[in-house]
Design a protein around this motif. Structure first.
Motif, short mmCIF file in Angstrom:
data_model
loop_
_atom_site.label_atom_id
_atom_site.label_comp_id
_atom_site.label_asym_id
_atom_site.label_seq_id
_atom_site.Cartn_x
_atom_site.Cartn_y
_atom_site.Cartn_z
N THR A 77 -19.82 -22.26 -31.01
CA THR A 77 -20.33 -21.01 -31.59
C THR A 77 -21.71 -20.68 -31.06
OG1 THR A 77 -19.01 -21.34 -33.59
CG2 THR A 77 -20.90 -19.85 -33.76
N GLU A 78 -22.59 -21.68 -31.00
CA GLU A 78 -23.94 -21.46 -30.45
C GLU A 78 -23.86 -20.98 -29.00
OE1 GLU A 78 -26.46 -24.88 -30.94
OE2 GLU A 78 -25.96 -25.04 -33.07
N PHE A 79 -22.99 -21.57 -28.24
CA PHE A 79 -22.80 -21.17 -26.83
C PHE A 79 -22.37 -19.71 -26.73
CE2 PHE A 79 -19.80 -20.77 -23.23
CZ PHE A 79 -20.64 -21.06 -22.17
N ILE A 80 -21.39 -19.32 -27.54
CA ILE A 80 -20.89 -17.93 -27.53
C ILE A 80 -21.98 -16.97 -28.01
CG2 ILE A 80 -19.20 -16.34 -28.55
CD1 ILE A 80 -18.05 -18.24 -26.38
N GLU A 81 -22.68 -17.34 -29.09
CA GLU A 81 -23.75 -16.48 -29.62
C GLU A 81 -24.89 -16.29 -28.61
OE1 GLU A 81 -24.74 -18.33 -33.36
OE2 GLU A 81 -23.23 -17.15 -34.42
N ALA A 82 -25.08 -17.26 -27.73
CA ALA A 82 -26.12 -17.17 -26.71
C ALA A 82 -25.63 -16.42 -25.47
CB ALA A 82 -26.61 -18.57 -26.34
N GLY A 83 -24.41 -15.88 -25.54
CA GLY A 83 -23.89 -15.08 -24.43
C GLY A 83 -22.94 -15.81 -23.51
N GLY A 84 -22.62 -17.06 -23.83
CA GLY A 84 -21.69 -17.82 -23.00
C GLY A 84 -20.32 -17.15 -22.93
N CYS A 85 -19.79 -17.05 -21.74
CA CYS A 85 -18.47 -16.45 -21.47
C CYS A 85 -18.37 -14.97 -21.88
CB CYS A 85 -17.34 -17.25 -22.12
SG CYS A 85 -17.14 -18.90 -21.40
N ALA A 86 -19.51 -14.32 -22.06
CA ALA A 86 -19.50 -12.92 -22.52
C ALA A 86 -18.74 -12.00 -21.57
CB ALA A 86 -20.93 -12.41 -22.71
N GLN A 87 -18.95 -12.17 -20.27
CA GLN A 87 -18.25 -11.29 -19.32
C GLN A 87 -16.75 -11.49 -19.39
OE1 GLN A 87 -20.42 -12.38 -15.73
NE2 GLN A 87 -21.27 -10.30 -15.68
N LEU A 88 -16.31 -12.73 -19.50
CA LEU A 88 -14.88 -13.03 -19.59
C LEU A 88 -14.30 -12.46 -20.88
CD1 LEU A 88 -12.33 -14.48 -18.60
CD2 LEU A 88 -13.18 -16.54 -19.71
N ILE A 89 -14.98 -12.65 -21.99
CA ILE A 89 -14.50 -12.15 -23.28
C ILE A 89 -14.45 -10.63 -23.28
CG2 ILE A 89 -15.06 -11.98 -25.75
CD1 ILE A 89 -16.19 -14.90 -25.43
N GLN A 90 -15.47 -9.97 -22.74
CA GLN A 90 -15.47 -8.51 -22.68
C GLN A 90 -14.34 -7.99 -21.78
OE1 GLN A 90 -17.18 -6.18 -24.37
NE2 GLN A 90 -17.94 -7.90 -25.56
N ALA A 91 -14.11 -8.66 -20.66
CA ALA A 91 -13.02 -8.26 -19.77
C ALA A 91 -11.67 -8.37 -20.48
CB ALA A 91 -13.05 -9.11 -18.50
N LEU A 92 -11.47 -9.48 -21.20
CA LEU A 92 -10.20 -9.67 -21.93
C LEU A 92 -10.05 -8.64 -23.04
CD1 LEU A 92 -10.06 -13.55 -22.07
CD2 LEU A 92 -8.55 -12.03 -20.77
N ALA A 93 -11.13 -8.36 -23.75
CA ALA A 93 -11.07 -7.37 -24.83
C ALA A 93 -10.69 -6.00 -24.28
CB ALA A 93 -12.39 -7.31 -25.57
N GLY A 94 -11.25 -5.65 -23.14
CA GLY A 94 -10.92 -4.37 -22.52
C GLY A 94 -9.49 -4.32 -22.03
N ALA A 95 -8.98 -5.42 -21.54
CA ALA A 95 -7.61 -5.48 -21.03
C ALA A 95 -6.59 -5.42 -22.16
CB ALA A 95 -7.40 -6.74 -20.20
N ALA A 96 -6.96 -5.99 -23.30
CA ALA A 96 -6.00 -6.11 -24.40
C ALA A 96 -5.78 -4.81 -25.13
CB ALA A 96 -6.46 -7.19 -25.37
N SER A 97 -6.85 -4.04 -25.30
CA SER A 97 -6.78 -2.75 -26.04
C SER A 97 -5.92 -2.85 -27.28
CB SER A 97 -6.30 -1.62 -25.12
OG SER A 97 -4.98 -1.85 -24.67
N PHE A 98 -6.34 -3.72 -28.20
CA PHE A 98 -5.59 -3.91 -29.44
C PHE A 98 -5.59 -2.65 -30.28
CE2 PHE A 98 -7.47 -8.15 -28.50
CZ PHE A 98 -6.28 -8.70 -28.06
N ARG A 99 -4.50 -2.46 -30.98
CA ARG A 99 -4.39 -1.27 -31.83
C ARG A 99 -5.05 -1.52 -33.16
NH1 ARG A 99 -0.59 -1.84 -28.58
NH2 ARG A 99 1.50 -2.31 -29.01
#
Length: 99
Positions: A77-99
């Motif tokens: 959690t600390e790693f993620i909150e500090a921006g770890g893997c942010a680009q990967l997570i944002q890319a996946l969120a954009g690709a998923a386009s959940f309803r």
């Protein structure tokens, strides 16, 4: 369930939890919309996988992608909150386009 996806599934450092979560959320969304079919291709899941491989290369292991392992969910959690893997997570969120 979501905590089990942290730091590689089950904090194992193995399979990327962000990828697993994106695929899981896509499946849940399609099940809720009554559009999920196990016998046909899922274009959103395919887009998620393409996006993941573009962002992470051919690597699937969390410990390699993040360049470290995690001892606890709090550590992850600390790693993620500090921006770890942010680009990967944002890319996946954009690709998923959940309803």
């Amino acid at each position: 369930m979501a905590a089990g996806l942290a730091g590689g599934i089950g904090l194992s450092g193995g399979g990327c939890g962000a990828l697993a979560a994106a695929i899981w959320m896509n499946a849940l969304s399609r099940i809720r919309d009554k559009t999920y079919k196990t016998s046909i291709s899922d274009p959103v899941a395919e887009r998620i996988l393409r996006t993941f491989f573009e962002a992470a290369g051919s690597e699937l292991d969390c410990r390699v992608i993040a360049k470290r392992s995690f001892a606890t969910v709090a550590d992850h959690t600390e790693f993620i909150e500090a921006g770890g893997c942010a680009q990967l997570i944002q890319a996946l969120a954009g690709a998923a386009s959940f309803r």
